[in-house]
Design a protein around this motif. Sequence first.
Motif, short mmCIF file in Angstrom:
data_model
loop_
_atom_site.label_atom_id
_atom_site.label_comp_id
_atom_site.label_asym_id
_atom_site.label_seq_id
_atom_site.Cartn_x
_atom_site.Cartn_y
_atom_site.Cartn_z
N ASP A 1 0.82 -1.21 0.00
CA ASP A 1 0.00 0.00 0.00
C ASP A 1 0.85 1.26 0.00
OD1 ASP A 1 -2.36 -1.48 0.00
OD2 ASP A 1 -2.23 -1.77 2.17
N GLU A 2 1.93 1.21 0.74
CA GLU A 2 2.81 2.39 0.82
C GLU A 2 3.88 2.37 -0.28
OE1 GLU A 2 2.44 4.91 3.00
OE2 GLU A 2 0.68 3.92 3.87
N ARG A 3 3.89 1.30 -1.10
CA ARG A 3 4.94 1.16 -2.13
C ARG A 3 6.32 1.38 -1.50
NH1 ARG A 3 0.86 -0.30 -4.38
NH2 ARG A 3 0.19 0.17 -6.50
N THR A 4 6.52 0.68 -0.39
CA THR A 4 7.75 0.86 0.37
C THR A 4 8.38 -0.47 0.71
OG1 THR A 4 6.93 2.91 1.36
CG2 THR A 4 8.68 1.78 2.55
N ILE A 5 9.68 -0.53 0.57
CA ILE A 5 10.45 -1.68 1.03
C ILE A 5 11.33 -1.22 2.18
CG2 ILE A 5 12.39 -3.19 0.41
CD1 ILE A 5 11.08 -3.50 -2.36
N THR A 6 11.25 -1.95 3.28
CA THR A 6 12.09 -1.63 4.43
C THR A 6 13.19 -2.68 4.51
OG1 THR A 6 10.18 -0.71 5.58
CG2 THR A 6 12.11 -1.25 6.92
N LEU A 7 14.42 -2.22 4.60
CA LEU A 7 15.55 -3.14 4.75
C LEU A 7 16.14 -2.98 6.15
CD1 LEU A 7 17.33 -2.62 1.30
CD2 LEU A 7 15.74 -4.44 1.94
N ASN A 8 16.44 -4.08 6.77
CA ASN A 8 17.08 -4.06 8.08
C ASN A 8 18.45 -3.38 7.97
OD1 ASN A 8 18.18 -4.70 10.63
ND2 ASN A 8 16.96 -6.58 10.72
N ASN A 9 18.75 -2.54 8.94
CA ASN A 9 20.05 -1.87 8.94
C ASN A 9 21.22 -2.83 8.81
OD1 ASN A 9 19.59 0.93 9.03
ND2 ASN A 9 19.00 0.80 11.19
N LYS A 10 21.00 -4.08 9.29
CA LYS A 10 22.11 -5.03 9.22
C LYS A 10 22.48 -5.40 7.78
CE LYS A 10 19.37 -9.24 10.10
NZ LYS A 10 19.14 -10.39 10.98
N CYS A 11 21.57 -5.12 6.84
CA CYS A 11 21.89 -5.35 5.42
C CYS A 11 23.04 -4.46 4.95
CB CYS A 11 20.70 -5.01 4.54
SG CYS A 11 19.34 -6.15 4.67
N LEU A 12 23.21 -3.34 5.63
CA LEU A 12 24.20 -2.36 5.18
C LEU A 12 25.64 -2.81 5.45
CD1 LEU A 12 22.31 0.84 6.31
CD2 LEU A 12 22.81 0.17 3.95
N LYS A 13 25.77 -3.91 6.19
CA LYS A 13 27.13 -4.39 6.50
C LYS A 13 27.72 -5.23 5.38
CE LYS A 13 26.30 -4.51 11.47
NZ LYS A 13 25.61 -5.44 12.35
N ASP A 14 26.88 -5.68 4.48
CA ASP A 14 27.37 -6.63 3.47
C ASP A 14 26.62 -6.43 2.15
OD1 ASP A 14 28.51 -9.95 3.57
OD2 ASP A 14 27.38 -9.12 1.89
N LYS A 15 27.40 -6.09 1.12
CA LYS A 15 26.84 -5.83 -0.21
C LYS A 15 25.95 -6.97 -0.69
CE LYS A 15 29.72 -3.06 -3.26
NZ LYS A 15 30.90 -3.08 -4.11
N LYS A 16 26.39 -8.20 -0.47
CA LYS A 16 25.63 -9.36 -0.97
C LYS A 16 24.32 -9.53 -0.22
CE LYS A 16 29.00 -12.24 -3.22
NZ LYS A 16 30.08 -13.20 -2.98
N HIS A 17 24.34 -9.33 1.12
CA HIS A 17 23.10 -9.41 1.90
C HIS A 17 22.13 -8.31 1.45
CE1 HIS A 17 25.02 -11.75 5.44
NE2 HIS A 17 24.51 -12.56 4.55
N HIS A 18 22.68 -7.13 1.21
CA HIS A 18 21.87 -6.00 0.79
C HIS A 18 21.17 -6.33 -0.53
CE1 HIS A 18 21.08 -1.98 -0.98
NE2 HIS A 18 20.79 -1.66 0.26
N TRP A 19 21.95 -6.81 -1.49
CA TRP A 19 21.41 -7.17 -2.81
C TRP A 19 20.38 -8.29 -2.68
CZ3 TRP A 19 20.25 -6.24 -7.57
CH2 TRP A 19 20.12 -7.25 -8.51
N ALA A 20 20.72 -9.35 -1.93
CA ALA A 20 19.83 -10.51 -1.81
C ALA A 20 18.51 -10.12 -1.15
CB ALA A 20 20.52 -11.62 -1.02
N THR A 21 18.58 -9.28 -0.13
CA THR A 21 17.35 -8.87 0.57
C THR A 21 16.51 -7.97 -0.33
OG1 THR A 21 18.60 -8.95 2.63
CG2 THR A 21 16.45 -7.88 2.72
#
Length: 100
Positions: free
Chosen positions: A34-54
Motif C-alpha cells: 500500500d505504501e509502495r515501500t520496502i524496508t531493509l534491516n540496517n544489518k543489510c548495510l554491513k554486506d553488499k551481498k546481503h543487501h542485494w539478496a534482501t
Amino acid sequence: MPVKKLTNIDLLGQTIKIIYKDIDEGDWGQCDIDERTITLNNKCLKDKKHHWATLVHEVTHMVFELSGVAYMDRNDEEAYVRCVENLLIPWILENQNLLQ
Ligand SMILES: [Zn+2]
C-alpha cells in the motif's frame, strides 16, 4: 566496505521507496504494497551481498503483490518468492550472454 543506501528504486514504472531501520525478530526486510515501500534491516548495510539478496527478495514480494498472485485463496507467496530468488534470478544473472 559499507553499502550505499538507496532512497528509491524504479519497479516496472512505479517508484518504490527504500527505508532502512532496525527490524525486530531478525527479519531482513519487509514489503508494504500500500505504501509502495520496502524496508531493509540496517544489518543489510554491513554486506553488499546481503543487501542485494534482501532487496531482490523484497522486490519479488512486491512483484507478486502488484501482480495479484499474493492474493490467491491459498497464499504460498513465500514459497514462490524463494523459488524466483533462489532459482530464476541466479539463472538469469548467469545467462545474460544468451541475451543477443
Ligand atoms: Zn519473504
